[in-house]
Design an enzyme around this catalytic site. Sequence first.
Site, PDB file in Angstrom:
ATOM      1  N   GLU A   1      -2.157   0.779 -17.274  1.00  0.00           N
ATOM      2  CA  GLU A   1      -1.983  -0.517 -17.913  1.00  0.00           C
ATOM      3  C   GLU A   1      -2.778  -0.580 -19.221  1.00  0.00           C
ATOM      4  O   GLU A   1      -3.703   0.192 -19.447  1.00  0.00           O
ATOM      5  CB  GLU A   1      -2.474  -1.627 -16.974  1.00  0.00           C
ATOM      6  CG  GLU A   1      -1.773  -1.667 -15.630  1.00  0.00           C
ATOM      7  CD  GLU A   1      -0.345  -2.185 -15.729  1.00  0.00           C
ATOM      8  OE1 GLU A   1      -0.006  -2.810 -16.751  1.00  0.00           O
ATOM      9  OE2 GLU A   1       0.430  -1.929 -14.785  1.00  0.00           O
TER      10      GLU A   1
ATOM     11  N   VAL B   1       0.857  -1.191   0.000  1.00  0.00           N
ATOM     12  CA  VAL B   1       0.000   0.000   0.000  1.00  0.00           C
ATOM     13  C   VAL B   1       0.893   1.242   0.000  1.00  0.00           C
ATOM     14  O   VAL B   1       1.730   1.418   0.872  1.00  0.00           O
ATOM     15  CB  VAL B   1      -0.922   0.051   1.233  1.00  0.00           C
ATOM     16  CG1 VAL B   1      -1.824   1.279   1.177  1.00  0.00           C
ATOM     17  CG2 VAL B   1      -1.767  -1.214   1.343  1.00  0.00           C
TER      18      VAL B   1
ATOM     19  N   LYS C   1      -6.396  -2.084  -1.318  1.00  0.00           N
ATOM     20  CA  LYS C   1      -5.557  -1.369  -0.349  1.00  0.00           C
ATOM     21  C   LYS C   1      -6.365  -0.968   0.887  1.00  0.00           C
ATOM     22  O   LYS C   1      -5.861  -1.013   2.015  1.00  0.00           O
ATOM     23  CB  LYS C   1      -4.946  -0.138  -1.009  1.00  0.00           C
ATOM     24  CG  LYS C   1      -3.948  -0.479  -2.103  1.00  0.00           C
ATOM     25  CD  LYS C   1      -3.536   0.733  -2.920  1.00  0.00           C
ATOM     26  CE  LYS C   1      -2.572   0.346  -4.033  1.00  0.00           C
ATOM     27  NZ  LYS C   1      -2.258   1.481  -4.938  1.00  0.00           N
TER      28      LYS C   1
END
Length: 433
Positions: A189, A131, A204
């Site tokens: 991405e 994280v 997270k």
Amino acid sequence: MSIAIGIIGLGTVGSGTVKILFENQSLIKKRLGCPLIIKKIAVRDPSLPRLVEVPDTLLTTDVESLFRDPDIKIVVELIGGLEPARTFILQAIKAGKHVVTANKAVLAEYGQEIFKAAKEAGVDVAFEAAVGGGIPIIKTLKESLAGNRILSLTGIVNGTCNYILTRMTEENISFEEVLSQAQKAGYAEADPSLDIDGLDAAHKLVILTTLAYGTEVSIDDIYVEGIRNIEPTDIAFAKEFGFVTKLLAMCKETEEGLEVRVHPTLIPEKHVLASVRMAYNAFYIRGDAVGDVLLYGLGAGQLPTGSAVVSDIIDLARNVLSGGSGRVPPLSYQLSDLARLPIKPMDKVVCRYYFRFSVLDRPGVLSKIAGILGQNNISIASVIQKGREEKGPVPIVMLTHEAREASVRKALEEIDQLNIVIAPTKFLRIEKP
């Protein structure tokens, strides 16, 4: 004496980790008291080009050789994903190895299983890099703020989303255009779904909520909304009201249970989180004793994330030297004291709201909308109404006082059915962290 480590994966984070271990070897030895030696690096294909130069003798395709090697004391998992990462972590633990991982997804899904196995085996699992990249949020919650009751934690935890929203805000360009440019630049991405749909932030938040409140929370407990539907129009109107648009991950205590949610949010432009731009991350923590704390930095990348991994390796190496484990509970609370706290349903969340209605330019439109809002106990704080320049809808933009989510959804469903409303209402939540 030296401490040998084995690394699984030599991608972006793995390369950063190896680079730091090589280049800062002397510094690390002075701080630790002995050398850290990379003995093996498990990769799929040793012939592939690398981001860091590594002697061929260190590379292996036999992952299990790291678990069998009695000299290797710490195994570092850096391949990401759920499987085979989960299996490798559990195999390393069973072999009596301490484990470092940067894998938020596997911890969010299988954390309880992994930490229970580690406790039974008498080894430690460290995950600072899971994280916030190089930002020490995990250690802050586990150690620095261990004496505090955490009242709330708000984070900008996904650099891709923050980069996109920053560009949209500062350049007035569409989500699709910025996303395309971010992909070409390497900030997003090829399949950006995990980031832009809020799932990366939710993984997270599972970890952060467990650390902050000692509760067993799953990904299904978190309300998740991404940024796909954010439009430059709404960002511009929000700016007129003095707000900045951010994707926030939030957990906080309320009398009705824990609020755990990820969604686009308007925050005051003077709030410290509003100034967090581009791919940077930040965590804004409120403790009952310490007050407000801000952690800020790069939340991803080869060296920032590698820095967090190396920090964990050094911590676990110190445990090896002292012959102990479990000094700091992996989830801040003792595993036996983790409890299932009630989660507040999203329908019961109370906050302020931003609405943008697309309506026909006719008399009485505003009064009809205001009437439905009033019937649902939603009070209007501010209104902007602009005339149309060409044929088409007229935008009416409102900010509300605090209202309940269920009431807002009910009111908007009624409003969107009016024949004067020609498109679904856009709405965003407003928070002051």
